[in-house]
Enzyme design. Structure first.
Site, short mmCIF file in Angstrom:
data_model
loop_
_atom_site.label_atom_id
_atom_site.label_comp_id
_atom_site.label_asym_id
_atom_site.label_seq_id
_atom_site.Cartn_x
_atom_site.Cartn_y
_atom_site.Cartn_z
N GLU A 1 -64.68 27.99 7.83
CA GLU A 1 -65.12 29.14 7.01
C GLU A 1 -64.96 28.84 5.54
O GLU A 1 -63.96 28.27 5.12
CB GLU A 1 -64.29 30.36 7.40
CG GLU A 1 -65.04 31.65 7.30
CD GLU A 1 -66.20 31.77 8.29
OE1 GLU A 1 -67.35 31.51 7.89
OE2 GLU A 1 -65.96 32.12 9.45
N LEU B 1 -72.55 38.56 10.97
CA LEU B 1 -73.27 37.76 11.96
C LEU B 1 -74.60 37.24 11.40
O LEU B 1 -75.47 36.80 12.14
CB LEU B 1 -73.54 38.57 13.23
CG LEU B 1 -72.29 39.12 13.93
CD1 LEU B 1 -72.66 39.87 15.19
CD2 LEU B 1 -71.31 38.01 14.27
N SER B 2 -74.73 37.31 10.09
CA SER B 2 -75.86 36.70 9.38
C SER B 2 -77.22 37.26 9.74
O SER B 2 -78.15 36.53 10.03
CB SER B 2 -75.87 35.19 9.58
OG SER B 2 -74.92 34.65 8.74
N GLU C 1 -81.96 33.49 -0.47
CA GLU C 1 -80.70 34.23 -0.57
C GLU C 1 -80.09 34.06 -1.97
O GLU C 1 -79.58 35.00 -2.56
CB GLU C 1 -79.72 33.73 0.50
CG GLU C 1 -78.50 34.58 0.64
CD GLU C 1 -78.40 35.27 2.00
OE1 GLU C 1 -77.48 36.06 2.13
OE2 GLU C 1 -79.21 35.02 2.89
N ASP D 1 -75.59 29.43 7.62
CA ASP D 1 -76.19 30.55 8.35
C ASP D 1 -77.63 30.27 8.75
O ASP D 1 -78.04 30.47 9.89
CB ASP D 1 -76.13 31.83 7.50
CG ASP D 1 -74.72 32.26 7.21
OD1 ASP D 1 -73.78 31.67 7.79
OD2 ASP D 1 -74.53 33.18 6.39
N TYR E 1 -66.92 36.53 -3.16
CA TYR E 1 -67.49 35.27 -2.70
C TYR E 1 -67.82 34.37 -3.91
O TYR E 1 -67.45 33.20 -3.95
CB TYR E 1 -68.77 35.59 -1.90
CG TYR E 1 -69.48 34.39 -1.31
CD1 TYR E 1 -69.23 33.98 -0.01
CD2 TYR E 1 -70.42 33.69 -2.06
CE1 TYR E 1 -69.89 32.90 0.54
CE2 TYR E 1 -71.08 32.61 -1.51
CZ TYR E 1 -70.81 32.22 -0.21
OH TYR E 1 -71.47 31.14 0.31
#
Length: 389
Positions: free
Chosen positions: A36, A127-128, A162, A174, A224
């Site tokens: 991760e 969960l993308s 994105e 992802d 992030y």
């Protein structure tokens, strides 16, 4: 569940547009077993596509007008493909517009189209669903207009969308998992070279259970992007002292420890997590190869401690869910999954023990936070595909 999703999406398309779709696509969500926050740190990740999907019913129309219909949201967005495409205030539309924008920039010739999409991927659960949306529309355009794109190109265009239209500086994991997923396999992906290897995900007497905290704290995007800045700063400092280091991959834990004072407490902990997590993925791949699920579970739990204490991307609710199963004999390992600040925990659990655990943890969680937990029993599935009856 899948058939029901396909039927309801197709019927909605026919009802609204008075024609049958040319194609139906299924684009899956993903889990990540381990690895991760290192897809943007030159690490390895171990994602897999899962049996939760966005279904797209799509067909060409006669001009350059496009109609996007989000069935679940009961929202529509229309635009002309000839116009310059820019981000709009409907976030869901941006994922699609971003893909189309980058396809146009690439010189891909497309015409107008109509699309209806509907999803069984829970929103905000980590969960993308965004990657599934991007990759699904990339696949649809590739088929409708015969663009000759490779799977890798579709994944990379999704990632670019994105970055530019949603403002999230995500890694490639992802989109890659959504496109390259394979039934009953996890992918060990090298995020730098995009080399990948499938590992059989036959968990024998164990299964994967997701516990959705039903919270999504708003600092996901800001948190992030701040983490990315912190680790980039850390790597730059490490390179100054150890010129042989090119990426975190060839940086050792000892190097990070040696520079603890120079890096400062926060950046040190971020870098330490990254270096340890890269090694954990390699150890997890070996554990999977040997069907050593106890080791895999232990590594997952260690990852959670790192994400919570060193990388600081967890939250009280997710920490509670992981702690609640930590002494369960039936659970080999549990951790926060996804970008953080909410979403799901992923649990490696003995088959048959799920329902009892769900009942007990749901009650504890409701008592502690007043929130209803959502459990998802998942299976590992194949990536984005054209649905054929």
């Amino acid at each position: 569940m899948k058939k029901k999703l396909i039927r309801s999406t197709s019927e909605h398309f026919e009802k609204i547009l008075q024609k049958t779709p040319d194609y139906i696509f299924l684009s899956p969500g993903r889990i990540n077993i381990i690895g991760e926050h290192i897809d943007y740190n030159d690490g390895f990740v171990m994602p897999a596509a899962i049996n939760k999907y966005i279904c797209f019913a799509v067909s060409k129309n006669e001009d350059s007008r496009c109609m996007l219909i989000a069935k679940d949201l009961n929202e529509t967005y229309e635009f002309d493909l000839k116009d310059e495409l820019k981000p709009v205030d409907k976030m869901w539309a941006n994922y699609i517009l971003g893909v189309l924008h980058h396809l146009k920039n690439k010189g891909s010739i497309m015409g107008g189209f109509d699309v209806v999409f509907s999803s069984t991927i829970p929103m905000g659960a980590g969960l993308s669903s965004s990657a599934a949306l991007e990759c699904g529309i990339g696949y649809a355009m590739n088929a409708l207009f015969d663009l000759g794109l490779t799977k890798e190109e579709i994944a990379l265009i999704g990632q670019k969308a994105e970055h530019t239209f949603a403002g999230v500086n995500c890694g490639i994991m992802d989109q890659f998992a959504s496109v390259f997923g394979k039934k009953n396999s996890v992918i060990k992906l090298d995020c730098t070279t995009l080399e990948y290897k499938y590992y059989k995900a036959d968990f024998k007497k164990y299964s994967l259970l997701l516990l959705d905290s039903n919270v999504k704290h708003t600092h996901l995007t800001s948190g992030y992007n701040v983490r990315r800045q912190e680790v980039e700063l850390g790597l730059a400092i490490i390179k100054q002292h150890f010129p042989e280091v090119r990426t975190f991959r060839n940086c050792t834990e000892n190097m990070v420890l040696e520079l603890k004072d120079v890096l400062g407490e926060t950046v040190f902990r971020r870098c330490q997590f990254v270096v340890k997590e890269i090694q954990r993925v390699l150890d997890a791949a070996e554990a999977l190869s040997n069907s050593d699920f106890k080791t895999l579970g232990r590594l997952m739990s260690e990852t959670h401690q790192g994400l919570s204490k060193d990388y600081e991307v967890s939250c009280d609710e997710i920490d509670f869910l992981v702690d609640a199963v930590s002494s369960e004999k039936s659970v080999l390992g549990a951790r926060m999954m996804g970008g953080g600040f909410g979403g799901c925990s992923i649990n490696l659990i003995e088959k048959g023990a799920e329902n009892e655990l769900i009942e007990r943890v749901s009650k504890q969680y409701r008592d502690a936070f007043g929130i209803q937990l959502k459990p998802y029993k998942i299976k590992i599935s194949k990536g984005t595909t054209l649905y054929k009856e």
